[in-house]
Scaffold this motif. Sequence first.
Motif, mmCIF file in Angstrom:
data_model
loop_
_atom_site.group_PDB
_atom_site.id
_atom_site.type_symbol
_atom_site.label_atom_id
_atom_site.label_comp_id
_atom_site.label_asym_id
_atom_site.label_seq_id
_atom_site.Cartn_x
_atom_site.Cartn_y
_atom_site.Cartn_z
ATOM 1 N N GLY A 1 26.883 42.563 34.529
ATOM 2 C CA GLY A 1 27.704 43.547 34.883
ATOM 3 C C GLY A 1 27.559 44.279 36.460
ATOM 4 N N VAL A 2 26.894 43.869 37.220
ATOM 5 C CA VAL A 2 26.831 44.523 38.505
ATOM 6 C C VAL A 2 27.375 43.418 39.470
ATOM 7 N N GLU A 3 28.440 44.406 40.685
ATOM 8 C CA GLU A 3 29.398 43.448 41.132
ATOM 9 C C GLU A 3 28.589 43.887 42.507
ATOM 10 N N LYS A 4 28.953 42.470 43.704
ATOM 11 C CA LYS A 4 28.356 42.578 44.806
ATOM 12 C C LYS A 4 29.494 41.447 45.630
ATOM 13 N N ASP A 5 29.274 41.468 46.598
ATOM 14 C CA ASP A 5 29.782 40.500 47.926
ATOM 15 C C ASP A 5 29.002 39.430 48.089
ATOM 16 N N VAL A 6 29.481 37.907 47.915
ATOM 17 C CA VAL A 6 28.898 36.864 48.328
ATOM 18 C C VAL A 6 29.181 36.194 48.575
ATOM 19 N N PRO A 7 28.951 35.704 49.812
ATOM 20 C CA PRO A 7 29.318 33.863 50.255
ATOM 21 C C PRO A 7 30.317 32.912 49.175
ATOM 22 N N VAL A 8 30.914 32.313 50.153
ATOM 23 C CA VAL A 8 31.770 31.380 48.331
ATOM 24 C C VAL A 8 30.990 30.511 48.494
ATOM 25 N N ALA A 9 30.060 29.888 49.291
ATOM 26 C CA ALA A 9 29.574 28.553 49.434
ATOM 27 C C ALA A 9 28.395 28.801 48.459
ATOM 28 N N ASP A 10 27.986 30.134 48.320
ATOM 29 C CA ASP A 10 27.036 29.763 47.041
ATOM 30 C C ASP A 10 27.760 30.324 45.685
ATOM 31 N N VAL A 11 28.919 30.129 45.017
ATOM 32 C CA VAL A 11 29.443 30.866 44.608
ATOM 33 C C VAL A 11 29.757 29.625 43.110
ATOM 34 N N ALA A 12 28.771 29.858 42.081
ATOM 35 C CA ALA A 12 28.794 28.530 41.714
ATOM 36 C C ALA A 12 29.680 28.118 40.340
ATOM 37 N N VAL A 13 30.200 27.417 39.819
ATOM 38 C CA VAL A 13 30.889 26.841 38.938
ATOM 39 C C VAL A 13 30.855 27.671 37.294
ATOM 40 N N GLY A 14 31.475 28.065 36.611
ATOM 41 C CA GLY A 14 31.323 28.802 35.902
ATOM 42 C C GLY A 14 31.351 30.719 36.263
ATOM 43 N N THR A 15 31.257 31.281 37.302
ATOM 44 C CA THR A 15 31.010 32.583 38.283
ATOM 45 C C THR A 15 31.823 33.770 37.550
ATOM 46 N N GLN A 16 32.717 34.758 37.284
ATOM 47 C CA GLN A 16 33.185 35.781 37.142
ATOM 48 C C GLN A 16 33.138 36.109 38.049
ATOM 49 N N VAL A 17 34.680 36.324 39.000
ATOM 50 C CA VAL A 17 35.481 36.446 40.285
ATOM 51 C C VAL A 17 35.835 37.010 40.183
ATOM 52 N N ILE A 18 36.145 38.711 40.553
ATOM 53 C CA ILE A 18 37.346 39.892 40.787
ATOM 54 C C ILE A 18 37.461 39.812 42.155
ATOM 55 N N VAL A 19 39.413 39.957 42.020
ATOM 56 C CA VAL A 19 40.350 39.861 42.821
ATOM 57 C C VAL A 19 40.858 40.974 43.075
ATOM 58 N N PRO A 20 41.067 41.936 43.884
ATOM 59 C CA PRO A 20 41.142 43.322 44.264
ATOM 60 C C PRO A 20 43.345 42.836 44.322
ATOM 61 N N PRO A 21 43.702 43.843 44.343
ATOM 62 C CA PRO A 21 44.978 43.607 44.565
ATOM 63 C C PRO A 21 45.266 43.335 45.826
ATOM 64 N N GLY A 22 45.859 42.675 46.350
ATOM 65 C CA GLY A 22 46.524 42.424 48.049
ATOM 66 C C GLY A 22 45.352 41.304 48.447
ATOM 67 N N GLY A 23 44.176 41.087 47.435
ATOM 68 C CA GLY A 23 42.901 40.069 48.492
ATOM 69 C C GLY A 23 42.782 38.341 48.214
ATOM 70 N N LYS A 24 42.420 37.827 49.002
ATOM 71 C CA LYS A 24 42.850 36.407 48.424
ATOM 72 C C LYS A 24 41.687 35.871 47.898
ATOM 73 N N ILE A 25 42.404 35.277 46.452
ATOM 74 C CA ILE A 25 42.031 34.383 45.950
ATOM 75 C C ILE A 25 40.831 33.865 46.395
ATOM 76 N N PRO A 26 39.317 33.408 46.404
ATOM 77 C CA PRO A 26 38.303 32.651 47.336
ATOM 78 C C PRO A 26 38.348 31.433 46.634
#
Length: 840
Positions: free
Chosen positions: A338-363
Amino acid sequence: MVEQTDARAIAMGRWWRFKVRGLDCQNEVRLLKEVLVPLVGDEQRLSFQPKHGFLDIDVEAGIGVEAVIAAVSTTGMTAELLTANAFTEDKAEAGGCSSCSGEPTPVEQMLPDRPDSVIFKIQGMDCGDEVAVLKREVGPIVGLGNLSFDLINGRMSIAGASDALHHTEILKAVERTGMRAELWKEGVNSAGAQAEQRRRRIQAALTIASGVLVVAGFAIHARASGLAAVLHESLAREAHPPLLAMLAYSLAILSAVRYVAPKAVLAARRLRPDMNLLMIVAVAGALGIGQWFEAATVAFFFALALALEAWSLGRARRAVAALMDIAPDSARIRDAAGVEKDVPVADVAVGTQVIVPPGGKIPLDGRVVAGTSAVDQAPITGESVPVTVAQGATVFAGTINGMGAIEIVTTRPASDTTLARIVRMVGEAQSKRAPTEQWVERFARIYTPVVMALALAVFLVPPLLLGGSSAAWFYQALVLLVIACPCALVISTPVSIVAGLTGAARQGVLVKGGVHLETPARITAIAMDKTGTLTLGRPKVIELIPLGGRDELELLAVAAAIEARSEHPIARAILDAAAERGVDVVPAKAVTALPGKGVVGAIDGREAWVGSPGYLGERLGDAGDDALAVQLHRIAAAGLTGIIVGEAKSVIGLIAVGDAMRPEARQIVAQLHELGIAQIVMLTGDSRAPAEAIARETGVDEVHAELLPEQKVEAIERLVAQHNLVAMVGDGVNDAPAMARSGLGIAMGAIGSDAAIETADIALMQDDLSRLPWLIRHSRATLAVIRQNIGFSLTVKLVFAGLTLLGMASLWGAIAADVGASLLVVLNGMRLVGRDQRVR
């Protein structure tokens, strides 16, 4: 080289299947027939699929595999037999046509898997001349047919160059040309890229220094000898320039030829004169006859031309790269704890939960699991209106979230998002050269030697036959060599093509090659699928017919209450209509589904039902009136589905449901007719009544309904026999065989659809039919720009050639005109990047 394989190869059917590199259109088919028919004896023993690069040869023709490969190589193409795995993949790519027919597929000899192509990043490859030099040096090592080039991205691809020894020989061959090469892999930043940037900075600095030194030398020269003495056309100079001016001119020349001289030396050693050698000869010749100012000016302007070409290619590369830059570099994820953290998009595995804030770009591409928002999909599709997304909706990397926070689960890695695939395909498309581009290259190969011969004639004939001054005509021959430079002509077309491809991608139109960018301009007939192309592709309430004193809202309220829990498409259409009209839906109780008949439930203690016309007789017996039967007949005649809504033993109304026509379809068909499309035909598997109803509403010229996939192909073949070029517009999956048979396959609504993107020649990424007339206008605009560039470049050269023959041209004037032409045609081509949807 292809190994001897006859001893271990097994023909598992009647045909050999070859993959032919370079087999793109009917021109190549004709070339292959010329060399293969004499070997097989009968054209019927050959079969071609240019769209997929396949050549099938009847085994009973008795021709050996090596003979086929050798014959194909004489056309400039290369052939190889497919392995079992490769054949399976290629068959799937072709739309599975063999499985449609039920016939045994042509099967290939069994060969060991061939290694994938190796790609090199080439530093200093900015012009068609460099490509020609690389072909001469690297071609003998790897085979000319195994080489391909992406000039815009500065890459060289070699098929089968897998071992380290091969790589070393290739690198040395590239170094001999004055350029440098390194292995390239997608997504990996290399030191070579930084070296390339340094080289460009040094080249720009040397070009600027050369220009400054020319001006300085001219100022010193003019002060000492007078302005007229420097600029006058006579060769009878009374003295050389002052020593200081000569030094400035010399430094200007050395600065300018830093990146030209190595290529010129190589051309001289290989006895293959190119423009680099011609420029060096022109500069040396000018110095030999005491034309210091003009020698320095020629050197500077040629260096400037090279810098402009590099700049124009760099701008085109940045335009393509800008597509990828719209996606963010990092994503905010929530891990298992349940910990939120910023990581490079290249390191994000399929099935990962991503938070997109208002006005943000979908990564990354993903599926919404929480939250509701409006997403601006314009960066991917060109659609100006934000799309509402909620739980279960699909979102794409690079699109912009609205004012609501959403959470998504990623469905693709960063390297395979819809955006990444678009960028890759735009890059790949550039290597599929357009017919005009191929013509320009062929023209340049003939043009340069012809002008060289003419320059030699200008130098020799007047002094020998007319008694003219050898020095004066030698000078005019040098002028002719300078103006002969075809770089402006050669570079303007690929820059225009890549600008057109990029401009189309920015509007949500993915064109898979320059050849397909030019094709829409020549379309004379269009075949369209109905469902999802001319229509929305989903049921929609078309008409409400209240009866028994009820109004439309009451009718909708009862029907929606009964269908509230259903997921049936017609139920969803009724619920959508209720939502659009603001009907407050209270789900009915004790709802029971009657398969194939309808649904029954209770509303406020009263029985209510929604059913088909067949259920009406069962429900009311012979109590139904004639007026109701007339309405049902009218609805059916219009190609719609009639839904009956009732309470107990009475009917309270009818709902007509159908696949609604796109609101813009009539206007789009009218625009296509205005653009000169002679015939627009609907090809659909749907029944005739709804097809004809949609055709009447949209203005389509001809309807073919109740077609199987193979019947759609037959209809396309009939159209092809009547028209020069036929396009097929469909969903890219069900219509794949018809698309493959047409001259141009266009997929509608391809965003997120792998099959649609892979199948079609052109993919309209969003569900917007208005992109079709825009595409035709854009294709015509691209052709117009290319013709303008070619015409302007040739006109400048012809004018100066005429002035040269009249003895009225100068070296510095010729090169200035050529550089100016290069800059103008490049800027003209880059206009295509910014064409938007509103441009007609």
